[in-house]
Design a protein around this motif. Structure first.
Motif, PDB file in Angstrom:
ATOM      1  N   GLY A 286      38.101  56.502 -27.813  1.00 20.46           N
ATOM      2  CA  GLY A 286      38.355  56.820 -26.416  1.00 20.46           C
ATOM      3  C   GLY A 286      39.047  55.706 -25.650  1.00 20.46           C
ATOM      4  N   GLU A 287      39.438  56.006 -24.423  1.00 16.93           N
ATOM      5  CA  GLU A 287      40.178  55.044 -23.608  1.00 16.93           C
ATOM      6  C   GLU A 287      39.393  53.760 -23.387  1.00 16.93           C
ATOM      7  OE1 GLU A 287      41.515  54.827 -19.014  1.00 16.93           O
ATOM      8  OE2 GLU A 287      42.313  56.551 -20.116  1.00 16.93           O
ATOM      9  N   SER A 288      38.114  53.868 -23.051  1.00 17.28           N
ATOM     10  CA  SER A 288      37.323  52.672 -22.772  1.00 17.28           C
ATOM     11  C   SER A 288      37.172  51.803 -24.014  1.00 17.28           C
ATOM     12  CB  SER A 288      35.945  53.058 -22.234  1.00 17.28           C
ATOM     13  OG  SER A 288      35.232  53.840 -23.193  1.00 17.28           O
ATOM     14  N   GLY A 289      36.998  52.449 -25.173  1.00 18.59           N
ATOM     15  CA  GLY A 289      36.873  51.690 -26.416  1.00 18.59           C
ATOM     16  C   GLY A 289      38.146  50.956 -26.772  1.00 18.59           C
ATOM     17  N   PHE A 290      39.285  51.607 -26.584  1.00 17.36           N
ATOM     18  CA  PHE A 290      40.565  50.947 -26.859  1.00 17.36           C
ATOM     19  C   PHE A 290      40.801  49.787 -25.894  1.00 17.36           C
ATOM     20  CE2 PHE A 290      41.698  54.769 -29.336  1.00 17.36           C
ATOM     21  CZ  PHE A 290      42.289  54.163 -30.426  1.00 17.36           C
ATOM     22  N   LYS A 291      40.456  49.975 -24.650  1.00 12.88           N
ATOM     23  CA  LYS A 291      40.636  48.895 -23.665  1.00 12.88           C
ATOM     24  C   LYS A 291      39.846  47.658 -24.053  1.00 12.88           C
ATOM     25  CE  LYS A 291      41.500  51.577 -19.426  1.00 12.88           C
ATOM     26  NZ  LYS A 291      40.890  52.006 -18.137  1.00 12.88           N
ATOM     27  N   SER A 292      38.581  47.838 -24.427  1.00 13.41           N
ATOM     28  CA  SER A 292      37.752  46.687 -24.775  1.00 13.41           C
ATOM     29  C   SER A 292      38.263  45.996 -26.028  1.00 13.41           C
ATOM     30  CB  SER A 292      36.291  47.117 -24.964  1.00 13.41           C
ATOM     31  OG  SER A 292      36.152  48.014 -26.057  1.00 13.41           O
ATOM     32  N   ARG A 293      38.719  46.766 -27.009  1.00 14.01           N
ATOM     33  CA  ARG A 293      39.260  46.167 -28.233  1.00 14.01           C
ATOM     34  C   ARG A 293      40.533  45.374 -27.954  1.00 14.01           C
ATOM     35  NH1 ARG A 293      36.149  50.248 -29.669  1.00 14.01           N
ATOM     36  NH2 ARG A 293      35.360  50.533 -31.786  1.00 14.01           N
ATOM     37  N   VAL A 294      41.417  45.976 -27.156  1.00  9.66           N
ATOM     38  CA  VAL A 294      42.675  45.299 -26.827  1.00  9.66           C
ATOM     39  C   VAL A 294      42.407  44.026 -26.025  1.00  9.66           C
ATOM     40  CG1 VAL A 294      44.768  45.500 -25.414  1.00  9.66           C
ATOM     41  CG2 VAL A 294      44.133  47.341 -26.976  1.00  9.66           C
ATOM     42  N   LYS A 295      41.467  44.086 -25.123  1.00 10.54           N
ATOM     43  CA  LYS A 295      41.121  42.897 -24.332  1.00 10.54           C
ATOM     44  C   LYS A 295      40.680  41.747 -25.232  1.00 10.54           C
ATOM     45  CE  LYS A 295      38.319  41.431 -20.366  1.00 10.54           C
ATOM     46  NZ  LYS A 295      37.306  41.861 -19.363  1.00 10.54           N
ATOM     47  N   SER A 296      39.833  42.035 -26.213  1.00 16.37           N
ATOM     48  CA  SER A 296      39.354  41.006 -27.146  1.00 16.37           C
ATOM     49  C   SER A 296      40.481  40.464 -28.015  1.00 16.37           C
ATOM     50  CB  SER A 296      38.253  41.587 -28.045  1.00 16.37           C
ATOM     51  OG  SER A 296      37.132  41.956 -27.295  1.00 16.37           O
ATOM     52  N   ILE A 297      41.313  41.359 -28.513  1.00 21.03           N
ATOM     53  CA  ILE A 297      42.406  40.951 -29.401  1.00 21.03           C
ATOM     54  C   ILE A 297      43.412  40.071 -28.666  1.00 21.03           C
ATOM     55  CG2 ILE A 297      44.438  41.830 -30.641  1.00 21.03           C
ATOM     56  CD1 ILE A 297      42.635  44.208 -31.505  1.00 21.03           C
ATOM     57  N   LEU A 298      43.802  40.470 -27.468  1.00 19.07           N
ATOM     58  CA  LEU A 298      44.790  39.703 -26.714  1.00 19.07           C
ATOM     59  C   LEU A 298      44.237  38.351 -26.283  1.00 19.07           C
ATOM     60  CD1 LEU A 298      46.558  42.387 -24.487  1.00 19.07           C
ATOM     61  CD2 LEU A 298      47.232  41.504 -26.716  1.00 19.07           C
ATOM     62  N   ALA A 299      42.962  38.303 -25.904  1.00 15.69           N
ATOM     63  CA  ALA A 299      42.345  37.034 -25.515  1.00 15.69           C
ATOM     64  C   ALA A 299      42.286  36.079 -26.706  1.00 15.69           C
ATOM     65  CB  ALA A 299      40.946  37.278 -24.956  1.00 15.69           C
ATOM     66  N   THR A 300      41.923  36.624 -27.856  1.00 10.03           N
ATOM     67  CA  THR A 300      41.865  35.806 -29.073  1.00 10.03           C
ATOM     68  C   THR A 300      43.250  35.308 -29.463  1.00 10.03           C
ATOM     69  OG1 THR A 300      39.935  37.034 -29.866  1.00 10.03           O
ATOM     70  CG2 THR A 300      41.183  35.790 -31.506  1.00 10.03           C
TER      71      THR A 300
END
Length: 426
Positions: A286-300
């Protein structure tokens, strides 16, 4: 088989692989395995037998188009077996549509040298001349002025990336869109890596240049569901601005004794289970799950890039990352030697050429092991610096790419084919 698989999975499970396995979450993997088992015998070629699979495919296409500003534009598409097939299909579609429309008999495509090799494969298969332009030496982006100069009366398409595989930079799609419209040619955006990252990055507030169907000149896009869409391996989506272009991708044969024959992609039979897995992956996260994953990946990615740029002797190619790739090289020593030492320590990174560099494609697994990667990379660089040139004999990628730089294309192609012979031998 379970014993061998368990042993082989250890490397990616500990986050020591660039890209390759993009999720690895046990619960998500178990869900996909259940879905695959449910549809393991299905084949979308037989729509009367498995209509649900055709529904899944249509909805995967629609969801993907919606992410890329396509639904309001009437964007259509198909799924495929992966990024390379999506590229081949987009090239086939543009050849069929623009050659007929413009009366072109010797089609050409303009692409950057940083474009995915799938473009070279597509042009080789379909008899299209590929006009290569060099990227900006600092940003590694495709330069619109160079593209405009390379366009001829035979050009059918411009090929761009968002982001490119080697350095992970986003080409100036908005400017390229203007060039495409000025000359009346197609513009493909290869978003196989970025298609399920950049839209969610935009949603969480990251400033990004326009890269999708928001640009009027973009006629097609390729997006891999089996990368950052976290689906099972073997699915991608190719999108088109209008149905006439998609129809040019199809194959139909009405005179076959076996009946009327029509397929949307290269394959006839296709694994419906993989399409079902792609649907299940998108819907379950879902949208919320993708947002949280992308946030972690980009921060890393940003954290790793800052640390890498602080290591003496290393520099970032293309500057600070805009997506998920950290690409680095060295002007002081052979970067491939660093890569070889990292390989001996159990890391599997991507060695690149022209220029010599290495990249790490950050995934969810990388997030938990970022500090370990930076620590070991720093140690490997120090080891190479202490050793110096020393006149010693080089091995591994350092020797391979050193040789590649001095040989013409012919022997290198033969060497690559010998490698394929070896891995296909029992």
């Amino acid at each position: 088989m379970q014993t061998r698989s368990k042993k082989e999975n250890t490397k990616w499970e500990t986050g020591r692989v660039s890209g390759t396995v993009y999720s690895g979450d046990e619960t998500h993997t178990a869900l996909l395995n259940q879905v695959y088992a449910t549809y393991s015998l299905s084949n979308p070629l037989h729509a009367d037998v498995w209509p649900s699979v055709n529904q899944y495919e249509a909805e995967v296409i629609s969801m993907t188009a919606n992410l890329l500003n396509g639904n309001d534009e009437g964007v259509v598409g198909t799924t495929s077996s992966g990024g390379t097939e999506s590229i081949i299909l987009a090239v086939r579609a543009h050849k069929g549509y623009y050659c007929k429309r413009l009366g072109i008999t010797h089609p050409e495509i303009v692409g950057c040298t940083t474009a995915h090799a799938g473009l070279d494969k597509a042009c080789d298969m379909l008899g299209i001349k590929l006009i290569r332009v060099s990227p900006d030496p600092i940003t590694f982006q495709m330069r619109p002025k160079d593209v405009a100069r390379a366009i001829t009366c035979n050009t059918i398409m411009i090929y761009s990336s968002a982001p490119s595989y080697p350095q992970g930079v986003i080409d100036p799609i908005e400017e390229l869109s203007e060039v495409a419209m000025r000359f009346g040619v197609g513009l493909h955006v290869d978003a196989c890596l970025g298609g399920f990252v950049l839209p969610f990055a935009r949603m969480i507030g990251k400033e990004l240049p326009k890269f999708d169907f928001e640009c009027d000149g973009v006629t097609s896009m390729s997006v891999d569901t089996h990368k950052y869409g976290y689906a099972s391996k073997g699915t991608s989506v190719v999108l088109y601005r209008h149905n006439a272009l998609r129809r040019a991708q199809y194959f139909s044969f009405a005179k076959w004794p076996g009946g009327l024959y029509a397929t949307p992609t290269i394959a006839g039979s296709r694994p419906g289970a993989l399409i079902a897995c792609a649907w299940a992956s998108l819907v379950s996260i879902g949208e919320s799950g993708f947002k949280s994953r992308v946030k972690s990946i980009l921060a890393t990615t940003q954290t790793i890039a800052k640390e890498v740029s602080s290591i003496p002797g290393l520099y970032l190619l293309g500057g600070m990352p805009t997506a998920m790739i950290v690409c680095f090289g060295s002007k002081d020593f052979d970067i491939y030697e660093v890569g070889d030492i990292m390989t001996k320590r159990g890391w599997s990174l991507n060695s690149l050429q022209r220029p010599a560099c290495i990249h790490l494609c950050v995934t969810l697994k990388t997030v938990s092991f970022a500090s370990e990667f930076v620590k070991e990379l720093r140690e490997c660089v120090e080891e190479v610096q202490k050793k110096g040139d020393g006149g010693g004999k080089k091995g591994g990628n350092a020797a391979l790419y050193g040789m590649a730089g001095s040989l013409p294309a012919g022997p290198l192609d033969d060497m690559c084919k010998c490698y394929l012979d070896v891995i296909l031998s029992p």
